[in-house]
Design an enzyme around this catalytic site. Structure first.
Site, PDB file in Angstrom:
ATOM      1  N   GLY A   1       5.756   2.303  -2.501  1.00 26.69           N
ATOM      2  CA  GLY A   1       6.330   2.432  -3.909  1.00 26.69           C
ATOM      3  C   GLY A   1       6.851   1.319  -4.390  1.00 26.69           C
ATOM      4  O   GLY A   1       6.437   0.221  -4.212  1.00 26.69           O
TER       5      GLY A   1
ATOM      6  N   ILE B   1       5.824  10.027  -2.364  1.00 28.19           N
ATOM      7  CA  ILE B   1       5.590  11.498  -2.907  1.00 28.19           C
ATOM      8  C   ILE B   1       6.196  11.784  -4.116  1.00 28.19           C
ATOM      9  O   ILE B   1       6.003  12.928  -4.656  1.00 28.19           O
ATOM     10  CB  ILE B   1       6.322  12.358  -1.758  1.00 28.19           C
ATOM     11  CG1 ILE B   1       7.783  12.212  -1.734  1.00 28.19           C
ATOM     12  CG2 ILE B   1       5.810  12.552  -0.488  1.00 28.19           C
ATOM     13  CD1 ILE B   1       8.622  13.409  -0.982  1.00 28.19           C
ATOM     14  N   ASP B   2       6.956  10.824  -4.672  1.00 27.72           N
ATOM     15  CA  ASP B   2       7.722  10.879  -5.958  1.00 27.72           C
ATOM     16  C   ASP B   2       6.943  10.603  -7.311  1.00 27.72           C
ATOM     17  O   ASP B   2       7.265  11.228  -8.328  1.00 27.72           O
ATOM     18  CB  ASP B   2       8.841   9.889  -6.186  1.00 27.72           C
ATOM     19  CG  ASP B   2      10.220  10.003  -5.144  1.00 27.72           C
ATOM     20  OD1 ASP B   2       9.871  11.089  -4.478  1.00 27.72           O
ATOM     21  OD2 ASP B   2      11.020   9.287  -5.101  1.00 27.72           O
TER      22      ASP B   2
HETATM   23  O1  F6P Z   1      10.723   7.704  -2.365  1.00 25.02           O
HETATM   24  C1  F6P Z   1      10.631   8.988  -1.704  1.00 25.02           C
HETATM   25  C2  F6P Z   1      11.718   9.827  -1.284  1.00 25.02           C
HETATM   26  O2  F6P Z   1      11.202  10.748  -0.410  1.00 25.02           O
HETATM   27  C3  F6P Z   1      12.635  10.299  -2.381  1.00 25.02           C
HETATM   28  O3  F6P Z   1      12.121  11.272  -3.029  1.00 25.02           O
HETATM   29  C4  F6P Z   1      13.838  10.523  -1.617  1.00 25.02           C
HETATM   30  O4  F6P Z   1      15.101  10.388  -2.450  1.00 25.02           O
HETATM   31  C5  F6P Z   1      14.133   9.395  -0.640  1.00 25.02           C
HETATM   32  O5  F6P Z   1      12.479   8.767  -0.464  1.00 25.02           O
HETATM   33  C6  F6P Z   1      14.555   9.454   0.566  1.00 25.02           C
HETATM   34  O6  F6P Z   1      14.698   8.559   1.562  1.00 25.02           O
HETATM   35  P1  F6P Z   1      15.137   8.357   2.965  1.00 25.02           P
HETATM   36  O7  F6P Z   1      13.875   9.047   3.561  1.00 25.02           O
HETATM   37  O8  F6P Z   1      14.936   6.988   3.210  1.00 25.02           O
HETATM   38  O9  F6P Z   1      16.512   8.988   2.802  1.00 25.02           O
END
Ligand code: F6P
Length: 326
Positions: A105, A130-131
């Site tokens: 991303g 996924i965002d």
């Molecule tokens: O960027 C994808 C994502 O799933 C976001 O939707 C979420 O805020 C973040 O990653 C969570 O990241 P991590 O798994 O590092 O806590």
């Protein structure tokens, strides 16, 4: 045409279902062109630690249907430093790697852009998150699977909400972007959707719920994006509970369930097209570009734009969701 002979591929940032299909397409397209192809484990961290291995066709057999990323991933702090990037470049040189395919991303693209500026190595980016918050592509790899997982979860919650006449606040992922929340909300017929991009007042929800009670609506599902401005699902639920103590209120945070699982066919096809195009693009001499899909066609966006421009949520969808929910 370029003189590229050795390409390395890596996944970085949050994993997304479909990343494996992209890796497979990169490897197989590279082999088709008689290139040497390498996989870097754990994204930029692996580049710094020298976790680089030669891949061939059979290494990527049987991974298309797998969630997560077989190359593993990381959010690398070390790569943010000049010293870290220098070590990474030296490691790539040791393998004579002359181009990179970066799947991830915004953070992944930012690292790629700086690395290219410092060392001139050609890099093509593939949007894997996924965002669905990357400018320059209609959809990112993993989004379709994530929203299908979220909608399935909400359908299950709906059954129990209906049986018990309950009000449910369901939190979905999306730190800065409401795409997952918006599509999940529309796809599950939610009462209201709280998005990071909008300034929904909790008091408006309270009056809506009061009206719904007068209409004898038996249950309500409210979708909240984790990055919502006026609080997360738990905080909004607490506020509503104070105003409407008669409502039987529950909170569910879907969380990382949305990140795992076998990719949808849509994500597999998207990832395969972009993985294939990434190698073709490097061979055609392109660099510093992020791939995407717009109107079913593969397109390119500069890293600058992909990083700095904001992919705006479709206002028509937001308005439609407001009209249909009630
Ligand atoms: O960027 C994808 C994502 O799933 C976001 O939707 C979420 O805020 C973040 O990653 C969570 O990241 P991590 O798994 O590092 O806590």
């Amino acid at each position: 045409m370029s003189n590229i002979k050795r390409i390395a591929v890596f996944t970085s940032g949050g994993d997304a279902p479909g990343m494996n299909a992209a890796v497979r397409a990169v490897v197989r397209t590279a082999e088709y062109h008689d290139l040497h192809i390498y996989g870097i484990e754990r994204g930029y961290n692996g580049m710094i630690n020298g976790n680089i291995k030669r891949l061939n066709k059979s290494d990527v057999a049987n991974i298309m249907q797998k969630g997560g990323t077989v190359l593993r991933t990381a959010r690398s702090e070390e790569f943010r430093t000049k010293e870290g990037r220098k070590i990474a470049y030296e490691n790539l040189q040791a393998f004579d790697i002359d181009a990179l395919v970066a799947i991830g991303g915004n953070g992944t693209y930012t690292g790629a852009k700086i690395f290219n500026e410092e060392y001139g190595i050609p890099i093509i980016g593939i949007p894997g998150t996924i965002d669905n918050d990357i400018y320059g592509t209609e959809y990112t790899i993993g989004f379709d699977t994530a929203i299908n997982t979220a909608v399935e979860a909400v359908d299950r919650i709906r059954d129990t909400a209906d049986s018990h006449n309950r009000l449910f606040f369901i939190e979905v992922m999306g730190r800065h972007s409401g795409y997952i929340a918006l599509y999940t909300g529309i796809g599950s017929g939610a009462t209201t959707i709280f998005l990071p991009e909008e300034d929904n007042a909790v008091d408006d929800l309270v009056s809506m719920l009061q009206q719904s009670k007068r209409r004898q609506k038996l249950f309500n599902l409210v979708i909240v994006a984790e990055g919502n401005k006026n609080g997360n699902a738990m905080e909004i639920a607490e506020h509503v509970k104070k105003e409407l103590p008669d409502f039987d209120t529950k909170v569910t945070i879907i969380g990382h369930l949305q990140r795992g699982g076998s990719p949808s066919c849509q994500d597999r096809v998207l990832a395969t097209r972009l993985g294939h195009s990434a190698v073709e693009a490097l061979l055609a001499g392109k660099s510093n570009l992020a791939l995407g899909l717009t109107n079913s066609k593969v397109n390119f966006t500069s890293f600058d734009d992909a990083i700095n421009k904001v992919k705006v949520l479709n206002k028509e969808l937001i308005n439609m969701a407001e009209i249909l929910a009630q």
